[in-house]
Design a protein around this motif. Structure first.
Motif, PDB file in Angstrom:
ATOM      1  N   ARG A  68       0.831  -1.204   0.000  1.00 39.15           N
ATOM      2  CA  ARG A  68       0.000   0.000   0.000  1.00 39.15           C
ATOM      3  C   ARG A  68       0.866   1.253   0.000  1.00 39.15           C
ATOM      4  O   ARG A  68       1.960   1.268   0.568  1.00 39.15           O
ATOM      5  CB  ARG A  68      -0.905   0.017   1.235  1.00 39.15           C
ATOM      6  CG  ARG A  68      -1.943  -1.075   1.280  1.00 39.15           C
ATOM      7  CD  ARG A  68      -2.789  -0.983   2.535  1.00 39.15           C
ATOM      8  NE  ARG A  68      -2.008  -1.205   3.745  1.00 39.15           N
ATOM      9  CZ  ARG A  68      -2.527  -1.547   4.919  1.00 39.15           C
ATOM     10  NH1 ARG A  68      -3.833  -1.694   5.040  1.00 39.15           N
ATOM     11  NH2 ARG A  68      -1.768  -1.742   5.960  1.00 39.15           N
ATOM     12  N   THR A 102      -8.998  -5.864  -7.660  1.00 44.45           N
ATOM     13  CA  THR A 102      -7.622  -5.658  -7.219  1.00 44.45           C
ATOM     14  C   THR A 102      -6.964  -6.993  -6.887  1.00 44.45           C
ATOM     15  O   THR A 102      -6.651  -7.293  -5.740  1.00 44.45           O
ATOM     16  CB  THR A 102      -7.593  -4.710  -6.009  1.00 44.45           C
ATOM     17  OG1 THR A 102      -8.603  -5.112  -5.075  1.00 44.45           O
ATOM     18  CG2 THR A 102      -7.834  -3.286  -6.435  1.00 44.45           C
ATOM     19  N   HIS A 254      -1.547  -3.943  -6.104  1.00 48.16           N
ATOM     20  CA  HIS A 254      -2.741  -3.592  -5.323  1.00 48.16           C
ATOM     21  C   HIS A 254      -2.320  -3.431  -3.874  1.00 48.16           C
ATOM     22  O   HIS A 254      -1.155  -3.677  -3.519  1.00 48.16           O
ATOM     23  CB  HIS A 254      -3.814  -4.685  -5.448  1.00 48.16           C
ATOM     24  CG  HIS A 254      -3.290  -6.066  -5.158  1.00 48.16           C
ATOM     25  ND1 HIS A 254      -2.996  -6.499  -3.886  1.00 48.16           N
ATOM     26  CD2 HIS A 254      -2.979  -7.101  -5.991  1.00 48.16           C
ATOM     27  CE1 HIS A 254      -2.546  -7.737  -3.929  1.00 48.16           C
ATOM     28  NE2 HIS A 254      -2.513  -8.136  -5.199  1.00 48.16           N
ATOM     29  N   MET A 256      -4.018  -3.848   0.370  1.00 46.01           N
ATOM     30  CA  MET A 256      -4.728  -4.871   1.149  1.00 46.01           C
ATOM     31  C   MET A 256      -5.556  -4.194   2.232  1.00 46.01           C
ATOM     32  O   MET A 256      -5.271  -3.058   2.637  1.00 46.01           O
ATOM     33  CB  MET A 256      -3.753  -5.870   1.778  1.00 46.01           C
ATOM     34  CG  MET A 256      -2.863  -5.300   2.856  1.00 46.01           C
ATOM     35  SD  MET A 256      -1.863  -6.560   3.698  1.00 46.01           S
ATOM     36  CE  MET A 256      -0.674  -6.974   2.432  1.00 46.01           C
ATOM     37  N   THR A 257      -6.591  -4.883   2.688  1.00 48.09           N
ATOM     38  CA  THR A 257      -7.460  -4.357   3.728  1.00 48.09           C
ATOM     39  C   THR A 257      -6.861  -4.616   5.103  1.00 48.09           C
ATOM     40  O   THR A 257      -5.794  -5.222   5.239  1.00 48.09           O
ATOM     41  CB  THR A 257      -8.845  -5.013   3.653  1.00 48.09           C
ATOM     42  OG1 THR A 257      -8.706  -6.425   3.926  1.00 48.09           O
ATOM     43  CG2 THR A 257      -9.460  -4.833   2.269  1.00 48.09           C
ATOM     44  N   HIS A 262      -7.740  -8.642  -0.436  1.00 47.88           N
ATOM     45  CA  HIS A 262      -7.848  -7.633  -1.489  1.00 47.88           C
ATOM     46  C   HIS A 262      -8.732  -8.178  -2.596  1.00 47.88           C
ATOM     47  O   HIS A 262      -9.090  -9.358  -2.612  1.00 47.88           O
ATOM     48  CB  HIS A 262      -6.463  -7.269  -2.034  1.00 47.88           C
ATOM     49  CG  HIS A 262      -5.651  -8.439  -2.492  1.00 47.88           C
ATOM     50  ND1 HIS A 262      -5.766  -8.973  -3.753  1.00 47.88           N
ATOM     51  CD2 HIS A 262      -4.726  -9.192  -1.849  1.00 47.88           C
ATOM     52  CE1 HIS A 262      -4.940  -9.992  -3.879  1.00 47.88           C
ATOM     53  NE2 HIS A 262      -4.301 -10.163  -2.740  1.00 47.88           N
ATOM     54  N   GLU A 269      -7.134  -0.854  -0.765  1.00 46.75           N
ATOM     55  CA  GLU A 269      -6.871  -1.829  -1.821  1.00 46.75           C
ATOM     56  C   GLU A 269      -6.426  -1.191  -3.126  1.00 46.75           C
ATOM     57  O   GLU A 269      -5.700  -1.814  -3.908  1.00 46.75           O
ATOM     58  CB  GLU A 269      -8.121  -2.671  -2.071  1.00 46.75           C
ATOM     59  CG  GLU A 269      -8.576  -3.486  -0.870  1.00 46.75           C
ATOM     60  CD  GLU A 269      -9.948  -4.100  -1.077  1.00 46.75           C
ATOM     61  OE1 GLU A 269     -10.009  -5.245  -1.542  1.00 46.75           O
ATOM     62  OE2 GLU A 269     -10.954  -3.419  -0.772  1.00 46.75           O
ATOM     63  N   GLY A 640     -12.551  -8.185  -1.320  1.00 47.60           N
ATOM     64  CA  GLY A 640     -11.603  -8.125  -0.220  1.00 47.60           C
ATOM     65  C   GLY A 640     -12.119  -8.744   1.060  1.00 47.60           C
ATOM     66  O   GLY A 640     -11.362  -8.941   2.004  1.00 47.60           O
TER      67      GLY A 640
END
Length: 738
Positions: A68, A102, A254, A256-257, A262, A269, A640
């Motif tokens: 991210r 994503t 991408h 990620m949460t 994701h 994301e 996600g």
């Protein structure tokens, strides 16, 4: 049973026809024909006059999977060297906005071809697909005879198998429990490749460790900080060893949460990192010159293809919709770079070149307008869509033996009205994203409306049970609330589970769950043998044992053994909510296990609230509560929210079939334990089937109506995908009873 299988097959066929008819064709990759020869048309003269700030014959493309943008530049980050290079002007930084889905393969296509991939590319992420559409890689290899080498994620060679050099060393990308060797295998190639005599023109190094840790342990794991420091060290090592005339580009596919997953469109994301490092500091110039760690420029991920083509002096892909990143080019050649990019965009859009000369601002305004005008939108195929709608409705008719009647003459229209209102909510993007909130408040409102009648009738038992259901619904709603709004604004939507995680106290609710399971065994042991009780005890104990360090092989054996024992218990003693919960909890992580256990307690409470004569109002209440269980973790439409990490804990090697089974089991566990005990009641079954069909048809209608909408790929397409998945789950659960 045959009728049940028939209705499932009809629904599956109808759902696929709707999905591919509405969003699977007519746009993006699905509509692209074979790539034209790269040298079919001469490049505009302006392309030859575009000068990068750091002229580069070769490019190192370092892909850090799932990195991210906020991870690199947040306070207290682990990327010391990157931030130092940005502050000194050696590194140019930007936030690259990805488009959903994503996941890796669609994002690689967008990065290399500058096109927004369609949602059906999600399927090829797992099963692979050779791509022949035009891309920077195709232009470089076949048009300019450049040498391409990749080390890392095998998605590159699965997607473009004929373009990379034979010495490339791809690794399998889906086994997420490995986050060490998968990166070490890439790092060992750095020294041999970064030599003066290296023969490559593009070197791709794709690191998977951060993505795997996110899936397997979560982004807040202590292991993540060490991996981020390792990636910062890798960037420093490569930058210091860059051969002359080489540029380092650092990208991510991408983000990620908070849970490490994701696939959706949450900010965490789609906000990815884009870095460019040359041997010396970049000269400062106008556009994007102020970009730094605290004030990054923002570009689209599809802009990388045009940028890489101009840096590398190859043709921009014919299907590109992106705009080059001006921060890397000499301001004196902006007009030439912009004209080169605009010529390609005009050719794709069929637009004529402007007659008058333009200023730099006007050129970039034209580029932005052309790029936005080429945004991919699906073109619905009406024949396929109509066939899909007919098949879906036929599935409902077969499952309910109702012919074409939505309700019988004289029957109350209330269930149909409630079902239709909830289904049609998908025409509003916010309701589609936050459907779990809508389901929760609908169920709570319906139950509250029942309280006055129960109190007036003096039914204290039913009144107490209804209040208990309301309390459990609130607990489910607040435990792991993770809708789109909660993901984008975590501070405004606190979750109970986060409190225990923050205090490293997840063992408290986990132990409480085991205690509830033990009390349930004592309560039901009176008419069971000790042997069957031992089987159930083993199934309940698996979850606790597996969260100690027992070794991978032992953990996998215990989880599958626990599921087998719990399944045998269900076969022997009935599909009660708690019996089914023991089966699902053998794989579920602690926070999901709480939701599953709460959902398992709902059937008995709802049974206590039932009147002597089964009423329509009670059937609607049961169905709405089951709908809450289905959406309890906030899993409305975001990919996600699909949990992969617990599924990987029950497999030794990657295989799509058992992995898909475990992922879907976790996703629908709460629905299974809440709905199955009620399926012998025809009224509940009919309500569940009706809503499943109406939800699919309404989502299909929303995709058709909003096919040119800004949110078609982020809201309406995933809504249709999840509506089909939810309907298939309901039909499969109901199949043995119809």
């Amino acid at each position: 049973m045959l009728r049940g299988v028939s209705c499932v097959l009809l629904l599956l066929g109808g759902g696929l026809a709707l999905f591919f008819g509405l969003v699977g064709g007519g746009a993006g990759w699905a509509a692209a024909g074979p790539a034209s020869p790269p040298d079919a048309a001469p490049r505009p003269a302006a392309c030859m006059q575009c000068r990068p700030l750091h002229p580069s014959d070769r490019v190192v493309l370092l892909m850090v999977d799932a990195l991210r943008h906020s991870t690199v530049f947040r306070p207290g980050n682990q990327f010391r060297y990157v931030n130092e290079m940005v502050d000194t002007g050696v590194c140019r930084a930007a936030m690259a906005i990805a488009r959903p889905p994503t996941v890796t393969l669609p994002r690689l296509k967008s990065l290399m071809a500058g096109k927004v991939s369609v949602f059906t590319d999600l399927l090829f992420n797992f099963f692979g697909r050779t791509v022949e559409e035009d891309s920077v890689l195709l232009q470089a290899r076949r048009g300019f005879n450049r040498t391409l080498v990749v080390h890392g994620d095998d998605t590159w060679v699965r997607t473009w198998p004929a373009l990379f050099d034979a010495r490339s060393d791809p690794v399998r990308s889906f086994f997420v429990s490995d986050y060490t060797e998968v990166d070490n295998n890439v790092t060992r190639h750095i020294a041999p490749e970064l030599t003066v005599n290296a023969d490559w023109d593009l070197l791709v190094l794709h690191y998977l460790g951060i993505d795997h840790i996110g899936h397997y342990l979560g982004p807040l794991s202590p292991v993540m900080d060490a991996k981020e420091r390792e990636m910062d060290g890798i960037i420093e090592r490569i930058h210091r060893q860059l051969p002359d005339g080489t540029l380092l580009l650092v990208v991510s596919d991408h983000g990620m949460t908070r849970s490490g997953n994701h696939g959706g469109s949450a900010a965490e994301e789609v906000e990815t990192v884009l870095l460019a490092m040359g041997p010396t500091a970049f000269p400062s110039h106008g556009r994007d010159a102020s970009a730094n760690a605290r004030n990054p420029s923002t570009v689209q991920q599809i802009d990388v293809a045009a940028t890489l083509a101009l840096l590398w002096n190859v043709s921009i892909p014919s299907g590109n919709a992106g705009v080059f990143w001006p921060a890397l080019f000499d301001a004196g050649t902006f007009p030439q770079c912009a004209e080169c990019n605009a010529a390609q965009l005009r050719a794709r859009a069929g637009a004529a070149a402007p007659a008058a000369s333009m200023s730099d601002a006007e050129r970039f305004a034209e580029l932005d307008a052309l790029s936005e005008g080429l945004a991919e939108t699906p073109e619905p195929q009406l024949a396929t869509t109509a066939v899909g709608a007919v098949l879906v409705f036929a599935a409902y008719c077969v499952a309910t033996e109702r012919g074409a009647a939505v309700w019988r003459a004289g029957a109350s229209p209330v269930p149909v009205v409630v079902s239709a209102a909830l289904a049609l909510s998908c025409f509003a993007s916010t309701f589609a994203e936050e459907f779990h909130c809508l389901a929760h408040y609908a169920a709570a409102t319906w139950l509250l409306l029942q309280l006055p009648g129960q109190a007036a009738a003096g039914r204290s038992r039913g009144l107490t049970a209804t209040l208990g259901v309301l309390a459990l619904l609130r607990l489910m709603f607040s435990w792991t609330q993770s809708g789109i709004l909660a993901l984008d604004n975590p501070g405004e939507h606190p979750r109970i589970a986060d409190y225990f995680k923050a205090h490293d106290a997840m063992h408290i609710p986990h132990t409480a769950l085991w205690g509830c399971g033990a009390m349930w065994l004592l309560y039901t042991h009176a008419d069971r043998s000790w042997a069957w009780t031992a089987v159930q005890v083993f199934a309940w104990s698996v979850q606790l044992v597996c969260y100690t360090d027992v070794g991978r092989g032992t953990e996998v054996a215990l989880r599958w053994g626990g599921m087998a024992g719990a399944a045998a218990w269900v076969w022997r003693c009935g599909a009660g909510g708690m019996n089914l919960a023991a089966w699902a909890c053998c794989v579920a992580p602690p926070d999901d296990a709480v939701v599953v256990m709460v959902a398992a307690a709902l059937p008995r409470l709802l049974h206590r609230a039932r009147t002597e004569a089964a009423s329509l109002e009670h059937d609607v209440a049961v169905w709405l509560v089951c709908l809450c269980a289905q959406t309890a973790p906030g899993r409305s439409i975001s990919l996600g929210h699909l949990e992969f990490s617990p599924a990987y804990s029950a497999v030794l090697e990657y295989h799509p079939v058992p992995l898909a089974f475990l992922v879907l089991l976790l996703h629908f566990a709460a629905l299974i334990v809440a709905l199955v005990p009620h399926l012998r009641h025809a009224g509940v079954r009919r309500l569940a089937l009706r809503f499943a069909v109406l939800n699919v048809l309404a989502a299909a209608g929303a995709c058709y109506w909003f096919h040119a909408h800004l949110f078609i790929w982020t809201v309406f397409t995933p809504k249709l995908l999840f509506a089909v998945l939810d309907a298939l789950a309901v039909f499969l659960l109901c199949a043995p009873f119809v």
